[in-house]
Design an enzyme around this catalytic site. Structure first.
Site, PDB file in Angstrom:
ATOM      1  CG  ASP A 477      -2.157   0.733   1.138  1.00 32.66           C
ATOM      2  OD1 ASP A 477      -2.311   1.491   0.162  1.00 32.66           O
ATOM      3  OD2 ASP A 477      -3.016   0.593   2.040  1.00 32.66           O
ATOM      4  CG  ASP A 547      -9.326   2.392  -0.406  1.00 29.49           C
ATOM      5  OD1 ASP A 547      -8.911   1.241  -0.609  1.00 29.49           O
ATOM      6  OD2 ASP A 547      -8.684   3.244   0.249  1.00 29.49           O
TER       7      ASP A 547
HETATM    8  C1  DGJ Z   1      -5.789   1.809   2.024  1.00 28.42           C
HETATM    9  C2  DGJ Z   1      -6.123   0.610   1.198  1.00 28.42           C
HETATM   10  O1  DGJ Z   1      -6.594   0.999  -0.047  1.00 28.42           O
HETATM   11  C3  DGJ Z   1      -7.111  -0.262   1.950  1.00 28.42           C
HETATM   12  O2  DGJ Z   1      -7.504  -1.344   1.148  1.00 28.42           O
HETATM   13  C4  DGJ Z   1      -6.482  -0.715   3.227  1.00 28.42           C
HETATM   14  O3  DGJ Z   1      -5.417  -1.582   2.958  1.00 28.42           O
HETATM   15  C5  DGJ Z   1      -6.020   0.474   4.042  1.00 28.42           C
HETATM   16  N1  DGJ Z   1      -5.218   1.385   3.280  1.00 28.42           N
HETATM   17  C6  DGJ Z   1      -5.244   0.034   5.249  1.00 28.42           C
HETATM   18  O4  DGJ Z   1      -4.718   1.091   5.940  1.00 28.42           O
END
Ligand code: DGJ
Length: 732
Positions: A477, A547
């Site tokens: 990430d 997300d």
């Molecule tokens: C952002 C990501 O896009 C999510 O899927 C998740 O992993 C969160 N960060 C975790 O902090």
């Protein structure tokens, strides 16, 4: 495929079955563009394209007295002589002059394609591609320039990049080094780009080109959700089904500029490369700079065809290692189920239920390390939190494995929280300007990956955790843009290199982890799709697309993403309702029907479902296992745009055209209208396909269409939103 050099006319012709790319040495010795488009005959001399007609107020070259760069198509133009458009590069010499001219020296033509050093790039063996390297020189600046062109045999694709080398005694500064410029002879074009923000990434937007310039760019240090480093230049009437278009895909994950500029003489100039803002690269004698690669694709058969070229090329000649052309595991991820509030017991109950449903791999998301109980602390401390995982990653992974599931986990290696042991020990490892405030994003700072020692440290910490456990997958990430980009590890004169060095640091960590753990499948992520680009695909064959897991929004995000990126790369999961981002409640069938066109998985605790839904989940997983190869690697067609109606439809067809799956999503119901027909694509005219027990010819399904009344008696008249249909067709 071939590359021909005409020595007398000093002209190159790169061609394959579909395209020709013709360039030549101009009357002033530089490189100019002659033609790019549908394959045409080779001809010894096409210098008739050179315009020598003088126009008022146009500056000309003093030797030729008639040639102006401004009135001729350049291949890699500079500013300062007779071209007044946007330049591809700029060199500042020791005396402060920024004028330069690279003239033809010699060239090499060879089979195959070389790699780029430390940069992602498409690859090809000797049977798949041929490469032309044109060597040019500017003696006064002491500089050499290599313009590199690869033509693929099977694809209507040319890749380009440039290498600058200082061979002179004096130091120079590169203040701009784009990867390509393409001058076109007319302006009858639309520019299509893919813009958005967090949770609404890669939404297509089309602009008509006209005199003036349009810039698509990111200056966030990442390629970004706001603009994607992929653009299409198309004829105004071109749509998914028909028409001429060119794609420009930047194989890079940092700041970029894509610019379309129409001059007042009827030409269009297209440029793509590292954003020149905040970019300066000093070059001493013997040093060189290599730009990232741009992948240019061409079609005369519409945007579905253009997308299919990128899908196939990236699946076959960009993605490497474990994910390459391999159906992806069905994942369950605990993020939306628990956020950071979990312990081993809770995790194992999620895993147990997922295993019962047929899921193959569990991913432990954020919150497993350091003092990470919320997002204010812990980033940088890559050591297991023993309150949550008493036997560490090793213990959890062996328990997950013992339950018959593979195991993976989440990392965010480029970041540090001020509240972390790493930051307390090494505050100077964060990008920031001494004496100035450092902006925070999600309570975190960005580690200075331009410093090799920082990358080394993070590698060692991660290596320890990974090698102690049985790990099959990593979600990498990256949750903020870069600000206050200043490195305390570099001298003042090198501060203009930091954005690029940062990206190179990210690539080097990816490469080291990939090499150390070749069995791990990487998924990239950046607050969802904030760094979804061809550069990332070289290291991580799939990317968390957004997300936003709401199926109705995902239809639009995945539709936009499909223009430039393969379906196999689209991270897509079924999540709980009401959806955490939009509050919408979409049936679980529709949520799965959208996620099938991606990597597929679940982002919820299956224990929370009722028995009926759980049975449905089992069926979904069985369906995905049966068809995932076709869904992820089949030929993908966009059929109906969610941006133009209340419905979306797309389909995939197997290479042999014997199997196909189409999906129709009803985003908003329309009452009291005839359901109509959905015209499919990509089938074989004469083959008889079986759809829901009935037989249809391919040409019937593609021209008359699938009757939607037949699909469901009242698909469009129930008054119910969010319905979807996924149908399999098989040749009889
Ligand atoms: C952002 C990501 O896009 C999510 O899927 C998740 O992993 C969160 N960060 C975790 O902090």
């Amino acid at each position: 495929m071939n590359i021909i050099w005409h020595d007398r006319s000093k002209q190159f012709h790169l061609y394959n079955d579909k395209i020709s790319y013709i360039i030549g040495v101009t009357p002033v010795g530089e490189l100019g563009n002659i033609y790019f488009g549908r394959r045409i005959h080779d001809k010894e001399d096409m210098s008739y394209v050179v315009n020598r007609m003088g126009l008022a107020n146009v500056a000309v070259d003093p030797d030729t007295e008639s040639y102006s760069r401004e009135l001729n198509r350049q291949e890699y133009p500079s500013f300062g002589t007779t071209d007044f458009g946007t330049q591809a590069y700029e060199i500042e010499c020791e005396n402060g002059s920024r004028v330069s001219s690279f003239v033809y020296k010699d060239h090499e033509i060879f089979k195959g394609k070389k790699g780029l050093s430390g940069l992602p790039a498409t690859y090809a063996d000797e049977s798949e591609a041929m490469t032309l390297e044109v060597h040019l020189k500017d003696d006064l600046a002491g500089m050499c320039l290599t313009l590199s062109y690869t033509i693929f045999d099977k694809y209507p694709v040319i890749t380009r990049h440039a290498v600058f080398a200082n061979k002179g005694a004096a130091a120079v500064k590169l203040t701009r080094a784009l990867s390509m410029c393409l001058d076109l002879p007319d302006q009858d074009y639309d520019l299509m780009h893919f813009c958005g923000a967090w949770a609404r990434e890669r939404i297509p937007d089309v602009k008509r080109l006209s005199p003036g310039a349009v810039s698509i760019e990111s200056k966030r240090g990442v390629s970004s959700a706001n603009e994607n480093p992929f653009v299409i230049v198309k004829r105004p009437l071109t749509d998914d089904r028909a028409g001429e278009a060119m794609g420009f895909s930047f194989v890079y994950s940092g700041n970029f500029l894509a610019k379309a500029e129409c001059d007042t003489f009827g030409r269009t100039r297209l440029l793509m490369g590292i954003h020149p803002d905040r970019f300066t690269w000093p070059l001493d004698n013997g040093e060189s700079f290599e730009t990232p690669e741009v992948v240019i694709a061409w079609t005369s058969e519409g945007l579905n065809d253009l997308s299919q070229t990128y899908h196939a090329l990236y699946n076959n000649n960009l993605v490497r290692g474990i994910g390459k052309n391999t159906p992806r595991p069905i994942i369950i991820n605990n993020w939306e189920a628990t956020f950071m509030d979990f312990d081993e017991e809770k995790i194992l109950s999620i895993v147990k239920k997922a295993k019962e449903a047929g899921v193959e791999l569990f991913v432990l998301d954020d919150g497993w390390f350091g003092e990470r109980n919320d997002d204010t602390a812990g980033l940088g401390d890559w050591v297991e939190n023993r309150d949550k995982l008493p036997q560490g990653m090793a213990g959890l992974s062996s328990k997950v494995n013992a339950m018959g599931m593979k195991f993976g986990f989440w990392i965010e290696p480029e970041m540090v929280n001020p509240n972390s042991n790493l930051y307390r020990r090494h505050p100077e490892w964060a990008l920031s300007v001494p004496g100035r405030k450092a902006s925070l994003g999600r309570h975190q700072l960005v580690l200075d990956f331009s410093r090799p020692e920082v990358v080394d440290y993070i590698f060692e910490m991660l290596e320890k955790v990974i090698s102690g456990a049985d790990v099959s997958y990593i979600k990498w990430d990256m949750n903020r843009s870069l600000t206050e980009v200043f490195s305390q590890g570099h001298e003042a004169k090198d501060q203009g290199t930091i954005y690029h060095r940062y990206v190179m640091g990210v690539y080097s960590l990816y490469e080291r982890l990939r090499k150390a753990f070749p069995e791990i499948l990487f998924e990239s992520c950046s607050s969802g799709g904030n760094r979804y680009d061809a550069g990332m695909l070289y290291y991580a064959p799939q990317a968390w697309c957004s997300d936003n897991t709401d199926a109705m929004d995902r239809i639009m995000i995945q539709y936009g993403t499909s223009y430039g990126y393969p379906i196999s790369s689209i991270g897509a999961h079924v999540s709980a309702v009401p959806n955490q981002q939009t509050g919408r409640s979409v049936p679980i069938k529709t949520r799965a029907d959208v996620a099938y066109f991606g990597t597929f998985g679940y982002e919820l605790d299956l224990n929370t479902l009722d028995d009926g839904e759980f049975e449905e989940v089992k069926e979904q997983i069985a369906f995905m296992k049966k068809y995932r190869e076709l869904l992820q690697f089949g030929r993908f067609y966009r059929l109906r745009s969610p941006f133009e109606s209340d419905q979306c439809a797309w389909m995939v067809v197997s290479e042999d055209k014997k199997k196909a799956i189409f999906a129709l999503y009803c985003m908003r119901s329309n009452v009291n209208q005839l359901p109509g027909f959905l015209k499919l694509q990509g089938l074989d005219d004469d083959t008889v396909y079986v759809l829901r027990g009935e037989e249809y010819y391919g040409d019937e399904l593609m021209n008359l269409g699938v009757t939607l009344t037949g699909l469901s008696s009242n698909i469009l008249t129930t008054g119910q939103d969010y319905l979807s249909y996924v149908e399999v067709l098989e040749a009889k």
